[in-house]
Design a protein around this motif. Structure first.
Motif, short mmCIF file in Angstrom:
data_model
loop_
_atom_site.label_atom_id
_atom_site.label_comp_id
_atom_site.label_asym_id
_atom_site.label_seq_id
_atom_site.Cartn_x
_atom_site.Cartn_y
_atom_site.Cartn_z
N GLU A 391 0.82 -1.22 0.00
CA GLU A 391 0.00 0.00 0.00
C GLU A 391 0.85 1.26 0.00
O GLU A 391 0.43 2.29 -0.53
CB GLU A 391 -0.91 0.01 1.23
CG GLU A 391 -2.07 -0.95 1.15
CD GLU A 391 -2.88 -0.96 2.44
OE1 GLU A 391 -4.12 -1.09 2.35
OE2 GLU A 391 -2.29 -0.86 3.53
N HIS A 392 2.03 1.18 0.60
CA HIS A 392 2.88 2.38 0.74
C HIS A 392 4.18 2.25 -0.05
O HIS A 392 5.14 2.99 0.21
CB HIS A 392 3.19 2.60 2.23
CG HIS A 392 1.97 2.67 3.09
ND1 HIS A 392 1.13 3.77 3.11
CD2 HIS A 392 1.41 1.76 3.93
CE1 HIS A 392 0.13 3.53 3.95
NE2 HIS A 392 0.27 2.33 4.45
N SER A 393 4.20 1.34 -1.01
CA SER A 393 5.45 1.03 -1.70
C SER A 393 5.62 1.85 -2.97
O SER A 393 4.65 2.27 -3.61
CB SER A 393 5.48 -0.45 -2.07
OG SER A 393 4.54 -0.72 -3.10
N PRO A 394 6.88 2.06 -3.39
CA PRO A 394 7.14 2.65 -4.70
C PRO A 394 6.59 1.80 -5.84
O PRO A 394 6.29 2.32 -6.91
CB PRO A 394 8.68 2.72 -4.76
CG PRO A 394 9.14 2.67 -3.35
CD PRO A 394 8.12 1.82 -2.63
N LEU A 395 6.43 0.49 -5.61
CA LEU A 395 5.87 -0.37 -6.64
C LEU A 395 4.45 0.03 -6.97
O LEU A 395 4.08 0.13 -8.15
CB LEU A 395 5.93 -1.84 -6.20
CG LEU A 395 5.17 -2.84 -7.09
CD1 LEU A 395 5.62 -2.74 -8.54
CD2 LEU A 395 5.35 -4.26 -6.57
N LEU A 396 3.63 0.27 -5.95
CA LEU A 396 2.25 0.71 -6.22
C LEU A 396 2.25 2.06 -6.91
O LEU A 396 1.45 2.30 -7.83
CB LEU A 396 1.44 0.77 -4.92
CG LEU A 396 -0.03 1.17 -5.08
CD1 LEU A 396 -0.76 0.24 -6.05
CD2 LEU A 396 -0.75 1.18 -3.73
N ASP A 397 3.16 2.95 -6.50
CA ASP A 397 3.27 4.25 -7.18
C ASP A 397 3.62 4.07 -8.65
O ASP A 397 3.08 4.77 -9.52
CB ASP A 397 4.33 5.12 -6.49
CG ASP A 397 3.92 5.55 -5.09
OD1 ASP A 397 2.70 5.59 -4.82
OD2 ASP A 397 4.80 5.84 -4.27
N LEU A 398 4.53 3.13 -8.93
CA LEU A 398 4.92 2.88 -10.32
C LEU A 398 3.72 2.34 -11.10
O LEU A 398 3.47 2.76 -12.24
CB LEU A 398 6.08 1.89 -10.36
CG LEU A 398 6.61 1.52 -11.75
CD1 LEU A 398 8.14 1.44 -11.75
CD2 LEU A 398 6.04 0.19 -12.23
N LEU A 399 2.98 1.41 -10.49
CA LEU A 399 1.81 0.85 -11.18
C LEU A 399 0.77 1.93 -11.47
O LEU A 399 0.15 1.94 -12.54
CB LEU A 399 1.20 -0.27 -10.34
CG LEU A 399 2.03 -1.56 -10.25
CD1 LEU A 399 1.43 -2.50 -9.20
CD2 LEU A 399 2.10 -2.26 -11.61
N LYS A 400 0.57 2.83 -10.53
CA LYS A 400 -0.38 3.94 -10.75
C LYS A 400 0.05 4.77 -11.96
O LYS A 400 -0.78 5.18 -12.78
CB LYS A 400 -0.46 4.83 -9.51
CG LYS A 400 -1.16 4.20 -8.32
CD LYS A 400 -1.11 5.15 -7.13
CE LYS A 400 -1.73 4.52 -5.89
NZ LYS A 400 -1.64 5.41 -4.71
#
Length: 517
Positions: A391-400
């Motif tokens: 939820e707080h990862s750079p991975l989720l930010d990248l996916l967004k």
């Protein structure tokens, strides 16, 4: 069942006697009041599970009483009863956090249905879930006695994960214990299945499931085209159940095209499984084709340092054309953040491979750090920590970010992990590797009932350090412990998450394809 206490305030409460009598007959205890002030006084002194409030009472109105009740105890559900459905009234009521509302005149069945929906919902869901699992428990138990194919084992594992996630929502230790026992039985039978079939798979003598060495060729490369970048995202150590809990977040930004699984090769360890993915080769083939790059267990240095080279060679070999690709390995939060900020540079590539190591680091941290052990003291907590990270990862930010473009995304892993509970004694020489779920060496001494023994590693497409090397793999939730310092090892490693051996959790792992919405 503990008696449910209901407070009901209505200036015409005498007209509601049939309702009150019905509720009393159904086992609810109803305390009535004719005004908001008396209701508030009682609410401040006694415990109530649910409140019914007439909106149009003289003196303190229903909305004013509602507001005061929420100030005293905000967690108690309140149902507003009104003659009006005026929009501003409903907005005020919803703003004051009502849990439901009824329009006068109300009938007793409406009231009973509302109570069941609010108060009994959790209990009814719990009872239905427990009952449904008990039925499926029998079906799964009967299935485990059959001679199952790999595809049928996948179905069994998915069912077990489904029930694990469903029962996790319930406070029912008995059901949890039954499921744990059934998972243990399933892993015992699955280990026998692997012993009977694995060598046939890797030698082409039996129809094999999708294995690590063909993952890119079968699942990723067919998606490559000049117009839509493919992002192949490998989260090290991600089990199927962990993917299930992060999938709803991913699905907010992407359309799920295909949910599938594949089987990790043995050993289910990063050195073997992930190198096999990126090279498209089995470990023995890697050693022969890349003798200067392949690292055996006894070699010094990192074991996954050449994945980009392996990937480039596989792309050339499989696609037989130029393909602009990138490879990134993310080991820290800052590296992940930096890649997210520069993700626009990847959009010109046909294929982007990104490895995220967080879940693997979490499993190691849980072994080494007491605080993490306490935070992830069981599988449910381990899943919760994974979700919190994501939820707080750079991975989720990248996916967004990439979801705003036309892309294909594959989420997968190299192997899963299992919480080990039963030590298995082993004796080996100094050259024996340190992994707790598999051992490679000569003169290994072990309990043959507790391991899958491969006498000739080449039969399993594995290198051998010397001519008399064997491999042994821990089965189910066992882990290898040396005779020396036995108690110390058990105290340190028991209930930790490990990989390298044979279990449903380690071998049946997700590969999921998404596309932009």
């Amino acid at each position: 069942m503990q008696e449910t206490k209901i407070l009901w305030a209505d200036d015409e409460i005498n007209l509601l006697k049939p309702h009150i009598l019905l509720l009393n007959e159904k086992g609810y205890h109803v305390t009535t009041f004719t005004n908001g002030n008396d209701a508030l006084e009682a609410f401040g002194k006694e415990h109530f599970d649910l409140v019914f409030l007439d909106e149009n009472m003289p003196g303190l109105s229903g909305l004013e009483t509602l507001s005061a009740i929420k100030n005293i105890r905000s967690d108690v559900p309140v149902v507003l009863i009104t003659k009006s459905e005026e929009e501003n009234l409903m907005e005020d009521a919803i703003g004051s956090k009502i849990d439901d509302y009824l329009i006068k005149p109300v009938n007793p069945k409406q009231v009973l249905l509302t109570i069941k929906k609010i108060i009994d919902n959790k209990r009814l869901v719990s009872e239905r879930t427990s009952s449904a699992y008990q039925q499926d428990f029998r079906n799964i138990g009967m299935t485990l006695n059959d001679k199952l194919s790999y595809e049928e084992w996948v179905d069994v594992y998915k069912k077990l994960v489904f029930w694990e996630l469903e029962l996790e929502k319930l406070d029912d230790p008995q059901m949890h214990e039954i499921l744990t026992m059934q998972k243990s039985e399933a892993n015992m039978q699955f280990s026998k299945f692997i012993e009977d079939n694995y060598l046939g798979w890797v030698n082409g003598k039996e129809k094999a499931p999708l294995l690590s060495n063909e993952l890119l060729k079968k699942k990723a490369f067919p998606l490559i085209n000049e117009n839509t970048p493919v992002f192949f995202i490998l989260i090290d150590n991600l089990r199927y159940d962990q993917w299930k809990i992060i999938n709803p977040l991913i699905s907010e930004y992407f359309r799920l095209d295909e949910e599938d699984t594949y089987s990790s090769i043995l050993p289910t360890a990063t050195q073997y499984a992930r190198n096999s993915i990126f090279s498209g080769l089995m470990p023995l083939e890697m050693e022969r084709k890349f003798p200067s790059l392949w690292q055996n267990d006894d070699d010094e240095g990192g074991k996954n340092l050449h994945e980009e080279t392996f990937l480039g060679e596989q792309i050339k070999r499989s696609l037989r054309k130029d393909c602009k690709f990138s490879y990134h390995k993310i080991l820290t939060f800052d590296q992940g953040k930096d890649l997210t900020e520069k993700v626009g540079n990847l959009m010109d590539n046909e294929f982007n491979a990104i490895v995220y190591n967080f879940v693997d680091m979490l499993s190691h941290a849980r072994t080494d750090m007491q605080m993490i052990r306490e935070l992830a003291n069981d599988d449910a907590a381990y899943r919760s920590l994974t979700l919190s990270w994501f939820e707080h990862s750079p991975l989720l930010d990248l996916l967004k970010k990439i979801s705003q473009k036309r892309v294909k995304v594959i989420i997968t892993t190299d192997h899963g992990t299992i919480r080990v509970k039963h030590p298995s004694k082993v004796i080996g020489d100094r050259s024996t590797n340190t992994n707790l779920r598999y051992k490679q060496g000569r003169n290994l001494n072990f309990n043959p009932k507790e391991v899958f023994l491969i006498k000739n590693p080449h039969e399993a497409q594995l290198p051998k350090i010397n001519i008399s090397s064997n491999y042994i793999f821990a089965k189910e939730d066992q882990y290898f412990v040396y005779q020396n310092n036995y108690n110390q090892f058990v105290n340190y490693y028991n209930e930790t998450f490990q990989h390298g051996g044979i279990s449903l959790e380690e071998m049946i792992i997700p590969v999921v394809t998404y596309s932009s919405r």
